[in-house]
Design a protein around this motif. Structure first.
Motif, mmCIF file in Angstrom:
data_model
loop_
_atom_site.group_PDB
_atom_site.id
_atom_site.type_symbol
_atom_site.label_atom_id
_atom_site.label_comp_id
_atom_site.label_asym_id
_atom_site.label_seq_id
_atom_site.Cartn_x
_atom_site.Cartn_y
_atom_site.Cartn_z
ATOM 1 N N ASP A 1 0.844 -1.002 -0.009
ATOM 2 C CA ASP A 1 -0.126 0.025 -0.071
ATOM 3 C C ASP A 1 0.930 1.248 -0.102
ATOM 4 O O ASP A 1 0.517 2.221 -0.715
ATOM 5 C CB ASP A 1 -1.069 0.143 1.323
ATOM 6 N N ILE A 2 1.771 1.272 0.846
ATOM 7 C CA ILE A 2 2.827 2.446 0.851
ATOM 8 C C ILE A 2 3.462 2.586 -0.274
ATOM 9 O O ILE A 2 3.845 3.898 -0.866
ATOM 10 C CB ILE A 2 3.510 2.385 2.340
ATOM 11 N N PHE A 3 4.361 1.588 -0.763
ATOM 12 C CA PHE A 3 5.057 1.777 -1.544
ATOM 13 C C PHE A 3 4.550 2.048 -3.124
ATOM 14 O O PHE A 3 5.016 2.502 -4.128
ATOM 15 C CB PHE A 3 6.148 0.697 -1.858
ATOM 16 N N THR A 4 3.121 1.861 -3.207
ATOM 17 C CA THR A 4 2.440 1.945 -4.508
ATOM 18 C C THR A 4 2.134 3.508 -4.667
ATOM 19 O O THR A 4 2.329 4.021 -5.550
ATOM 20 C CB THR A 4 0.890 1.245 -4.111
ATOM 21 N N ALA A 5 2.253 4.202 -3.501
ATOM 22 C CA ALA A 5 2.171 5.597 -3.448
ATOM 23 C C ALA A 5 3.158 6.469 -3.264
ATOM 24 O O ALA A 5 3.251 7.838 -3.572
ATOM 25 C CB ALA A 5 0.751 6.014 -2.491
ATOM 26 N N GLN A 6 4.259 5.979 -2.846
ATOM 27 C CA GLN A 6 5.750 6.725 -2.099
ATOM 28 C C GLN A 6 6.766 6.008 -2.696
ATOM 29 O O GLN A 6 6.987 4.868 -2.862
ATOM 30 C CB GLN A 6 5.471 6.870 -0.744
ATOM 31 N N ARG A 7 7.771 6.773 -2.999
ATOM 32 C CA ARG A 7 9.165 6.238 -3.428
ATOM 33 C C ARG A 7 9.866 5.518 -2.031
ATOM 34 O O ARG A 7 9.524 5.873 -0.964
ATOM 35 C CB ARG A 7 9.897 7.358 -4.142
ATOM 36 N N PHE A 8 10.802 4.970 -2.356
ATOM 37 C CA PHE A 8 11.283 4.161 -1.317
ATOM 38 C C PHE A 8 12.137 5.099 -0.422
ATOM 39 O O PHE A 8 12.001 4.871 0.772
ATOM 40 C CB PHE A 8 12.746 3.488 -1.989
ATOM 41 N N ASP A 9 12.541 6.052 -0.659
ATOM 42 C CA ASP A 9 13.389 7.032 0.373
ATOM 43 C C ASP A 9 12.188 8.033 0.903
ATOM 44 O O ASP A 9 12.563 8.895 1.755
ATOM 45 C CB ASP A 9 14.278 7.844 -0.474
ATOM 46 N N GLU A 10 11.011 7.758 0.451
ATOM 47 C CA GLU A 10 10.122 8.849 1.262
ATOM 48 C C GLU A 10 9.420 7.942 2.650
ATOM 49 O O GLU A 10 8.586 8.637 3.081
ATOM 50 C CB GLU A 10 8.847 9.051 0.221
ATOM 51 N N VAL A 11 9.490 6.682 2.353
ATOM 52 C CA VAL A 11 8.836 6.010 3.366
ATOM 53 C C VAL A 11 10.037 5.557 4.672
ATOM 54 O O VAL A 11 11.052 4.986 4.429
ATOM 55 C CB VAL A 11 8.454 4.537 2.548
ATOM 56 N N SER A 12 9.475 5.522 5.719
ATOM 57 C CA SER A 12 10.058 5.185 7.020
ATOM 58 C C SER A 12 9.509 3.895 7.315
ATOM 59 O O SER A 12 8.435 3.491 7.271
ATOM 60 C CB SER A 12 9.792 6.304 8.045
ATOM 61 N N THR A 13 10.493 3.147 8.096
ATOM 62 C CA THR A 13 10.147 1.571 8.494
ATOM 63 C C THR A 13 9.135 1.920 9.926
ATOM 64 O O THR A 13 8.111 1.032 10.092
ATOM 65 C CB THR A 13 11.514 0.823 9.184
ATOM 66 N N THR A 14 9.304 3.176 10.317
ATOM 67 C CA THR A 14 8.065 3.454 11.504
ATOM 68 C C THR A 14 6.823 3.234 10.980
ATOM 69 O O THR A 14 5.806 2.810 11.363
ATOM 70 C CB THR A 14 8.580 4.890 12.139
ATOM 71 N N GLU A 15 6.755 4.301 9.611
ATOM 72 C CA GLU A 15 5.474 4.054 9.122
ATOM 73 C C GLU A 15 4.957 2.954 8.738
ATOM 74 O O GLU A 15 3.505 2.621 8.970
ATOM 75 C CB GLU A 15 5.553 5.021 7.874
ATOM 76 N N ILE A 16 5.718 2.170 8.233
ATOM 77 C CA ILE A 16 5.431 0.769 7.527
ATOM 78 C C ILE A 16 4.820 -0.213 8.831
ATOM 79 O O ILE A 16 3.703 -0.651 8.961
ATOM 80 C CB ILE A 16 6.462 0.000 6.846
ATOM 81 N N ALA A 17 5.573 0.016 9.992
ATOM 82 C CA ALA A 17 5.360 -0.944 11.037
ATOM 83 C C ALA A 17 3.894 -0.245 11.784
ATOM 84 O O ALA A 17 3.130 -1.250 12.128
ATOM 85 C CB ALA A 17 6.374 -0.853 12.157
ATOM 86 N N ARG A 18 3.645 0.893 11.929
ATOM 87 C CA ARG A 18 2.652 1.701 12.301
ATOM 88 C C ARG A 18 1.355 1.113 11.587
ATOM 89 O O ARG A 18 0.258 0.578 12.090
ATOM 90 C CB ARG A 18 2.739 3.253 12.376
ATOM 91 N N ARG A 19 1.612 1.149 10.321
ATOM 92 C CA ARG A 19 0.341 0.832 9.447
ATOM 93 C C ARG A 19 -0.101 -0.609 9.573
ATOM 94 O O ARG A 19 -1.106 -1.152 9.536
ATOM 95 C CB ARG A 19 0.788 1.031 7.915
ATOM 96 N N ALA A 20 0.879 -1.560 9.451
ATOM 97 C CA ALA A 20 0.883 -2.917 10.007
ATOM 98 C C ALA A 20 0.296 -3.226 11.090
ATOM 99 O O ALA A 20 -0.011 -4.652 11.475
ATOM 100 C CB ALA A 20 2.104 -3.758 9.497
ATOM 101 N N GLY A 21 0.642 -2.227 12.300
ATOM 102 C CA GLY A 21 0.047 -2.814 13.480
ATOM 103 C C GLY A 21 0.895 -3.572 14.299
ATOM 104 O O GLY A 21 0.602 -4.493 15.249
#
Length: 333
Positions: free
Chosen positions: A128-148
């Motif tokens: 979901d996140i990488f579909t909308a954002q580039r690799f360097d725009e995404v943090s692991t914190t954001e991914i973990a929060r989205r995944a719960g």
């Protein structure tokens, strides 16, 4: 009546065989018509067929050329009587694709169900996140929060953000591949539906680093896409040739798939054509490519399904896309 010389007699025999084959192919289909049957219908021995044609494929090519010539004559006659401003309906085309048999892989849809625990949740969030954002725009914190889940599980399951990113790209490519494998029914509607699946997939990931393209600048992403591209080439070759095919037909199939990718990319960039126009362009090019291969090498191994498709495509008034939609409706009943 003057007696024909040897060359005239041979031309007469060849012409009679081609016309007899044309009539039989129309009535019974190329796959169901033997060369002995063609010879009998033309009033000659089977040996006459082999003395004029190296293979059944060469005879099919002659029949296709005859049909094209007759179609051109009809079109010229019709054009002479068409009033100003009238328009002839487009002549679409289609055929191909097989039920690919490879071990099923988890798809993006599977990921959304929540099966598989933290790893699955992380993959779904990453897609979901990488579909909308580039690799360097995404943090692991954001991914973990989205995944719960805890952030440390990204390293545990994927070795870090980069590993998760590549796993997300793999999941997206797998989703498209599994959608193709799930298709059933006649070959014509499978090719039409396969193109529509690609249109949907390309639109969904438009502008995303996970977009289905072998032109990715990231070498590891490109390797993923190229691997699935090769699987698709092999699947189409199995459908068209019943096996790996020749170097000529493999290059042609790979080239057509590259053409599909290029045309769809241009369509998504400009939106100057309708989806239906893009589909018809790609299908017409598929048949043009197949006929070019057969013209260059009449001995090219083709499956009975491919020969029938080429023949059906050349019949006057035949609309493979319309027939494909009819076949799909019938198949779904």
């Amino acid at each position: 009546m003057a007696r024909m010389n040897r060359a005239e007699s041979r031309a007469h025999t060849r012409n009679a065989l081609v016309r007899a084959a044309r009539d039989l192919f129309v009535a019974e289909g190329p796959a169901n018509t033997s060369l002995a049957r063609v010879a009998e219908a033309a009033g000659y021995s089977k040996g006459a067929v082999y003395s004029n044609f190296q293979s059944k494929n060469e005879l099919c090519l002659e029949v296709l050329e005859l049909i094209h010539a007759e179609n051109a004559q009809r079109a010229e006659a019709a054009a002479a009587t068409v009033t100003a401003g009238s328009r002839a309906p487009a002549q679409p085309a289609a055929e191909g694709l097989k039920d690919f048999q490879t071990p099923p892989q988890p798809t993006v849809e599977d990921l959304s169900t929540g099966r598989g625990g933290a790893r699955t949740a992380l993959l779904a969030a990453a897609v979901d996140i990488f579909t909308a954002q580039r690799f360097d725009e995404v943090s692991t914190t954001e991914i973990a929060r989205r995944a719960g889940v805890a952030i440390g599980l990204i390293t545990y399951h994927f070795g870090g953000k980069r590993g998760l990113y590549l796993a997300a790209a793999e999941a997206v490519a797998t989703e498209f591949w599994e959608s193709l494998r799930a298709m059933r029914g006649p070959a014509v509607p499978r090719l039409v539906r396969g193109l529509d699946l690609y249109f949907d997939h390309a639109e969904r990931y438009l502008g995303s680093p996970l977009a289905p393209t072998a032109r990715a600048t990231d070498p590891e992403l490109r390797a993923i896409h190229e691997r699935y591209f090769d699987q698709l080439v092999n699947g189409l070759l199995q459908e068209v040739s019943g096996g790996p095919g020749t170097a000529l037909i493999r290059a042609s199939v790979a080239g057509w798939l590259g053409f599909v990718e290029g045309v769809v990319a241009e369509w998504l960039r400009t939106r100057e054509l309708t989806r239906e126009q893009v589909r018809e362009l790609l299908l017409a090019n598929f048949f043009g490519t197949a006929q070019a291969v057969l013209s260059m090498d009449p001995g090219t191994p083709l499956s009975s399904r491919a020969i029938t498709a080429l023949f059906d495509h050349s019949r006057p008034g035949h609309s493979p896309t319309a027939h494909a939609l009819d076949d799909e409706t019938e198949h779904d009943r």
